[in-house]
Write a protein that holds these residues in place. Sequence first.
Motif, short mmCIF file in Angstrom:
data_model
loop_
_atom_site.label_atom_id
_atom_site.label_comp_id
_atom_site.label_asym_id
_atom_site.label_seq_id
_atom_site.Cartn_x
_atom_site.Cartn_y
_atom_site.Cartn_z
N ASP A 36 0.81 -1.22 0.00
CA ASP A 36 0.00 0.00 0.00
C ASP A 36 0.85 1.27 0.00
OD1 ASP A 36 0.88 -0.52 2.57
OD2 ASP A 36 -0.99 0.07 3.54
N GLY A 37 2.17 1.14 -0.16
CA GLY A 37 3.04 2.30 -0.28
C GLY A 37 3.89 2.55 0.95
N GLY A 38 4.82 3.47 0.81
CA GLY A 38 5.72 3.81 1.91
C GLY A 38 6.86 2.82 2.03
N ALA A 39 7.60 2.96 3.12
CA ALA A 39 8.73 2.06 3.38
C ALA A 39 8.95 1.98 4.87
CB ALA A 39 9.99 2.57 2.70
N ARG A 40 9.36 0.80 5.31
CA ARG A 40 9.71 0.58 6.71
C ARG A 40 11.14 0.06 6.75
NH1 ARG A 40 6.24 -3.03 7.69
NH2 ARG A 40 4.54 -1.59 8.01
N ALA A 41 12.02 0.84 7.39
CA ALA A 41 13.42 0.44 7.52
C ALA A 41 13.66 -0.08 8.93
CB ALA A 41 14.33 1.63 7.25
N ALA A 42 14.49 -1.09 9.03
CA ALA A 42 14.82 -1.67 10.33
C ALA A 42 16.33 -1.74 10.47
CB ALA A 42 14.21 -3.07 10.46
N ALA A 80 11.98 2.66 11.37
CA ALA A 80 11.53 3.97 10.90
C ALA A 80 10.59 3.78 9.72
CB ALA A 80 12.72 4.83 10.49
N TRP A 81 9.57 4.61 9.66
CA TRP A 81 8.57 4.55 8.60
C TRP A 81 8.67 5.80 7.74
CZ3 TRP A 81 5.40 1.52 6.08
CH2 TRP A 81 4.40 2.10 5.30
N LEU A 82 8.60 5.62 6.43
CA LEU A 82 8.49 6.74 5.49
C LEU A 82 7.17 6.59 4.74
CD1 LEU A 82 12.04 6.82 3.87
CD2 LEU A 82 11.08 8.48 5.44
N ASP A 83 6.39 7.65 4.70
CA ASP A 83 5.10 7.60 4.00
C ASP A 83 5.26 7.50 2.49
OD1 ASP A 83 3.42 7.72 6.25
OD2 ASP A 83 3.68 9.89 6.37
#
Length: 183
Positions: free
Chosen positions: A19-25, A43-46
């Motif tokens: 559904d979009g965005g990115a989640r970095a770990a 961290a989440w980026l929309d």
Amino acid sequence: MSEQAWRRLGAVDVHYPPDGGARAALLISPDDRFADVLAEHVAWLDRVEPYRPGAFFTRELPAIRAVLRLAAPVDLLVVDGYVDLSPDGRPGLGAHLHAETGVPVIGVAKTAFRSATHAIEVRRGGSDRPLHVTAAGLPDDDAAALVGRMAGQHRLPEALRRVDRLARSVVGQSDRSSSATSG
């Protein structure tokens, strides 16, 4: 920086939900086997750049920057991917990350990239399929040896498996940027 000086080593990965965005770990360890975990950060980026072949770093770097800002500086980073895409030094994600951070970066790719003939093959966990290791800021042979001795019984080192799961984990709206310490 020599291995003896490495006090905070990081493994990082980014996931792109449908559904979009990115989640970095980011996982932080005090040892080069990544056997112990000091902390985990997410961290989440929309919004993220669309995927562009040959320019993957433009999509991945903003998310990695965001998660690195949540943690104290690291002495070495391990990424899922390549540092250089060819023997002549065509930069991949890891090279761009090394240029930005100044810390050694080890790239661990699960699939062979046709022009990355310089990558060192590392077999782990009894797998016939190798990992492809490249590095910046330390010799490729040292990077391959480190990947070979990283904790875990599987082909992929446990730190990379764990950070992948963390990046893919479902987080609530209030958890979109977070840090956690674990032991």
